[in-house]
Scaffold this motif. Structure first.
Motif, PDB file in Angstrom:
ATOM      1  N   ASP A   1     -17.283 -54.493  19.830  1.00 53.98           N
ATOM      2  CA  ASP A   1     -18.739 -54.362  19.645  1.00 53.98           C
ATOM      3  C   ASP A   1     -19.468 -55.119  20.737  1.00 53.98           C
TER       4      ASP A   1
ATOM      5  N   PRO B   1     -32.743 -52.523  18.377  1.00 56.76           N
ATOM      6  CA  PRO B   1     -31.427 -53.120  18.170  1.00 56.76           C
ATOM      7  C   PRO B   1     -30.352 -52.049  18.147  1.00 56.76           C
ATOM      8  N   GLY B   2     -29.120 -52.469  18.389  1.00 56.16           N
ATOM      9  CA  GLY B   2     -28.016 -51.510  18.338  1.00 56.16           C
ATOM     10  C   GLY B   2     -26.740 -52.143  18.852  1.00 56.16           C
ATOM     11  N   ASN B   3     -25.659 -51.556  18.464  1.00 52.98           N
ATOM     12  CA  ASN B   3     -24.363 -52.025  18.947  1.00 52.98           C
ATOM     13  C   ASN B   3     -23.752 -50.987  19.876  1.00 52.98           C
TER      14      ASN B   3
HETATM   15  C1  LIG Z   1     -23.974 -54.599  14.907  1.00 53.73           C
HETATM   16  O1  LIG Z   1     -22.705 -54.923  14.370  1.00 53.73           O
HETATM   17  C2  LIG Z   1     -22.707 -56.091  13.574  1.00 53.73           C
HETATM   18  C3  LIG Z   1     -21.287 -56.431  13.223  1.00 53.73           C
HETATM   19  O2  LIG Z   1     -20.600 -55.280  12.900  1.00 53.73           O
HETATM   20  C4  LIG Z   1     -23.612 -55.885  12.379  1.00 53.73           C
HETATM   21  O3  LIG Z   1     -23.648 -57.037  11.598  1.00 53.73           O
HETATM   22  C5  LIG Z   1     -25.003 -55.517  12.832  1.00 53.73           C
HETATM   23  O4  LIG Z   1     -25.816 -55.196  11.739  1.00 53.73           O
HETATM   24  C6  LIG Z   1     -24.993 -54.359  13.788  1.00 53.73           C
HETATM   25  N1  LIG Z   1     -26.320 -54.170  14.357  1.00 53.73           N
HETATM   26  C7  LIG Z   1     -26.945 -52.989  14.358  1.00 53.73           C
HETATM   27  C8  LIG Z   1     -28.311 -52.987  14.961  1.00 53.73           C
HETATM   28  O5  LIG Z   1     -26.464 -51.984  13.893  1.00 53.73           O
END
Ligand SMILES: *[C@@H]1O[C@H](CO)[C@@H](O)[C@H](O)[C@H]1NC(C)=O
Ligand SMILES: *[C@@H]1O[C@H](CO)[C@@H](O)[C@H](O)[C@H]1NC(C)=O
Ligand SMILES: *[C@@H]1O[C@H](CO)[C@@H](O)[C@H](O)[C@H]1NC(C)=O
Ligand SMILES: *[C@@H]1O[C@H](CO)[C@@H](O)[C@H](O)[C@H]1NC(C)=O
Ligand SMILES: *[C@@H]1O[C@H](CO)[C@@H](O)[C@H](O)[C@H]1NC(C)=O
Ligand SMILES: *[C@@H]1O[C@H](CO)[C@@H](O)[C@H](O)[C@H]1NC(C)=O
Ligand SMILES: *[C@@H]1O[C@H](CO)[C@@H](O)[C@H](O)[C@H]1NC(C)=O
Ligand SMILES: *[C@@H]1O[C@H](CO)[C@@H](O)[C@H](O)[C@H]1NC(C)=O
Ligand SMILES: *[C@@H]1O[C@H](CO)[C@@H](O)[C@H](O)[C@H]1NC(C)=O
Length: 681
Positions: free
Chosen positions: A637, A580-582
């Motif tokens: 994001d 996972p990742g943003n």
């Molecule tokens: C991605 O961003 C969202 C909203 O900011 C957050 O809720 C989520 O935990 C993030 N995911 C990861 C894998 O960091």
């Protein structure tokens, strides 16, 4: 001083009663320090060194004359109705007296255009070395909306030996006055049409100009300001476009502009030694000089920013601000000089540097204009922390650092009630901001080449004589992970993108092969020619943004003047997706005009966009050839499930249509991968 004013009044009333021309006898105090000796091309006229008075007055006129320049004012209105220099009438004497040299204001609720007319004339100083006069317009609540709810004190100063005069004004609102919105405050000079045909606003932006009548005989283009010259008096100009917005300039560079009378080798210049009183910071653009011949000093306007920067005063809101002083400079060159144009322009620039050097002026008499010893300074060094550019802190080279009213990050670009003080840092990010008026400020900065806006966490209180040294300041620009790709340079303009060649039939020849080639008329329409069937698609790693990213995302005419939004695509290849990742899309806009930018990822038909700016902007910078208006930054994001290995597409849809000049200009786009190290919580 008081005594002298009383004398002034007594003699003034005598004059009114007896219709006599009276000469004011100054008090003879000659203070060397209040009269900076400035010499360039002007000649010294012997008698005026002997203390002959600078000011004469009749019931309906006051004349400032130092033997070099003679300026005639209406009384008590305070319009400049004549300027004589080297035997030449500088202003257009065929215009009505109220239409030669004046201050005006555009304001609502009724969208009224008011020329500021004084109702009371006063002599502030009349010494052998300096005269300062005042024309005051007073407001009273009983006037309602019949006139702009301001007291205005228009001031003019002439110094012995000076080849020009100073103009400034104190605008004031008192508690209890009605609400108002002010969209424009400026000074206008209308020069003699038969004489002034050459205009200059920078080393590379100067030319022989058309006449006002040439515009009347031309063809109006997409808006009234742009005219195709079909039958100009000077045949060399046939087929060119004239538009005053092609001569706009950023506040920080708007220090000297004006006109030259070539047959008598005389120049008329508007010199603005400081930006402190202009609104919206150093890179807001505004008009300079234009066909008329007209010379402006713009203090407040909505140009290149939009209605949102009109100054809004609530009911009862008190306010005071000093606009200026600016210096109206006149120069001349021997008519034997073949290159009198460059001689006059270079001299005007030299004079500008001298005015900047002597800023803040110490000779103004209004207590609302603080002299240098009543001001303070702040200095420091700005460093940047962005570990994906450099593991260690690095210098904010050439950062723009400024003080403006306390507010949100980036609020300076719409701030319009206070004073702003900006300077550019050196290569090491060191900055010093001098001559700041006492008051409370936030310290703001932005750095060419770095995305986003900086604001120092604490407010800064400037007191007279203070010298505040700040510790090292650190800017952490928006950044979530390593750069996968980027398009453009984060510098708040779209100038690095593809600016098409102008239509040969709609040229301003000045901007052929010019660094400001974006100031040509009609460039927006070339989008459809380049992309007749399909909107722009940019492939990362293949395309080059200099050539393949159009400078503006404009609407498309689908025929019959029906304008619709367009959708651009960025195609990029990912070897792998960190999940996972943003991921983060840093989306910086240089301009927006009645636009909505929607972002979709890998599916153009998604009903719900992944992100929308919503309806934004009204800076009109596309129509005004501005290459930028206000700055917008969105950090979007993109969760990893939206991306895939292989080719991905980001759709940038500008969804609003209806008009030609809706759209956006991009500053910079960057895609960041998720942070390579987990965020420690
Ligand atoms: C991605 O961003 C969202 C909203 O900011 C957050 O809720 C989520 O935990 C993030 N995911 C990861 C894998 O960091
Ligand atoms: C000025 O121009 C004229 C005509 O071109 C020329 O004859 C003259 O020598 C020039 N004078 C100077 C000082 O360059
Ligand atoms: C500046 O801020 C301080 C603290 O908030 C306040 O006491 C002071 O009156 C302010 N000064 C001005 C000139 O607004
Ligand atoms: C500020 O930063 C510079 C450059 O990194 C460094 O040389 C200097 O010692 C720092 N000063 C302070 C007070 O931290
Ligand atoms: C454009 O300007 C460049 C640099 O000044 C010059 O080398 C080039 O010859 C010019 N091109 C045209 C078409 O004038
Ligand atoms: C174009 O617009 C005009 C005026 O709105 C309308 O009368 C005409 O029918 C339209 N033509 C087409 C082909 O849509
Ligand atoms: C994933 O892709 C990035 C960018 O192309 C590359 O730098 C990285 O080495 C790749 N990682 C793996 C595990 O393949
Ligand atoms: C794209 O979006 C449309 C509309 O929401 C949806 O019907 C379609 O299945 C989507 N396509 C893909 C490949 O996800
Ligand atoms: C991605 O698109 C580029 C350019 O269209 C193409 O050359 C490349 O083969 C594509 N890559 C994949 C994995 O489909």
């Amino acid at each position: 001083m008081e005594k002298m004013r009383q004398w002034g009044w007594l003699l003034g009333s005598l004059a009114a009663m007896l219709f006599l021309v009276l000469f004011f006898v100054g008090d003879g105090n000659y203070d060397e320090t209040t009269s900076p000796v400035r010499r360039s091309l002007r000649s010294i006229i012997p008698w005026q060194q002997q203390g002959v008075n600078l000011l004469t007055r009749t019931p309906k006129r006051v004349v400032l004359d130092n033997g070099i320049v003679k300026v005639v004012f209406s009384v008590p209105g305070g319009d400049v109705i004549g300027i004589q220099y080297k035997g030449l009438d500088i202003l257009e004497m065929r215009n009505e007296e109220s239409n030669r040299g004046y201050w005006d204001v555009v304001w609502s609720p009724r969208s009224i255009y008011d020329k500021i007319q004084g109702t009371k004339f006063k002599i502030i100083t009349a010494k052998p070395d300096q005269a300062e006069i005042s024309f005051v317009k007073t407001y009273d609540v009983s006037f309602g909306n019949s006139t702009v709810p301001f007291n205005v004190d228009k001031r003019y100063i002439l110094q012995r030996g000076g080849s020009g005069f100073y103009a400034y004004a104190i605008f004031e609102r008192l508690e209890g006055w009605p609400e108002a919105e002010v969209d424009q405050i400026r000074i206008v000079y209308k020069l003699q049409q038969a004489k002034f045909q050459y205009m200059a606003l920078s080393d590379t932006r100067q030319r022989i100009m058309p006449r006002a009548s040439d515009r009347d005989h031309g063809v109006k283009l997409a808006y009234p300001e742009a005219v195709l010259l079909t039958n100009p008096s000077n045949p060399d100009l046939r087929g060119e476009v004239d538009d005053k917005y092609q001569y706009s300039i950023e506040n920080k560079d708007n220090k000297v502009h004006g006109w030259i009378c070539t047959d008598q080798s005389v120049g008329f210049w508007m010199i603005t030694p400081s930006d402190e009183f202009r609104t919206c910071g150093p890179i807001k653009q505004d008009l300079t000089s234009h066909v008329g011949p007209t010379t402006l000093s713009m203090f407040v306007s909505t140009h290149y920013a939009g209605k949102q920067v009109g100054i809004k005063f609530g009911e009862g809101e008190a306010w005071k601000k000093v606009f200026g002083p600016v210096f109206v400079y006149l120069n001349s060159a021997p008519s034997s000089t073949n290159n009198s144009i460059s001689t006059l322009w270079n001299d005007a620039k030299q004079q500008m540097l001298e005015e900047v050097e002597s800023w803040p002026y110490n000779f103004t008499q209004s207590e609302d204009f603080p002299s240098s010893d009543q001001r303070g300074s702040v200095s420091g060094q700005l460093l940047i922390h962005d570990r994906y550019i450099n593991e260690s802190l690095f210098s904010a080279s050439s950062a723009y650092v400024g003080l403006a009213a306390p507010g949100e990050v980036g609020s300076w670009q719409t701030e319009n009630k206070g004073y702003q003080f900006w300077n550019q840092a050196d290569d090491e990010g060191r900055f010093i901001i001098k001559d700041v008026r006492p008051g409370n400020y936030s310290l703001y900065a932005w750095v060419p080449g770095i995305v986003g806006d900086y604001k120092y966490e604490a407010d800064i209180t400037i007191t007279p004589g203070c010298d505040i040294e700040l510790d090292n300041l650190t800017y952490e620009p928006p950044r979530n992970g390593p750069t996968l790709w980027e398009i453009g340079i984060p510098d708040r303009t779209a100038a690095e993108f593809h600016v098409p060649d102008p239509y040969p039939t709609l040229l301003n020849k000045l901007y052929r092969n010019h660094s400001e080639n974006f100031r040509q008329y009609g460039l927006w329409a070339r989008y459809e020619e380049r992309y007749p069937h399909r909107d722009l698609v940019y492939t990362v790693g293949v395309d080059d943004y200099h050539d393949d990213w159009f400078y503006a995302q404009v609407t498309r005419n689908t025929g019959n003047e029906t304008y619709v939004g367009t959708t651009w695509q960025i195609v990029f290849d990912l070897n792998n997706v960190t999940s996972p990742g943003n991921y983060t899309l840093q989306l910086a806009l240089a301009s927006a005009n009645s636009a909505e930018l929607q972002v979709r990822i890998n599916n153009q038909s998604d009903e719900q966009p992944h992100f929308s700016t919503k309806l934004i902007g009204g800076d009109n910078a596309i129509a005004r050839h501005g290459i930028h208006g206000l700055y917008w930054l969105f950090s979007v994001d993109i969760p990893s499930p939206l991306l895939k290995e292989g080719n991905n597409t980001i759709y940038l849809a500008q969804t609003r249509g209806g008009q030609t000049f809706q759209g956006v200009m991009y500053d910079y786009i960057r895609l960041e991968a998720p942070s390579s190290t987990p965020v420690v919580t």
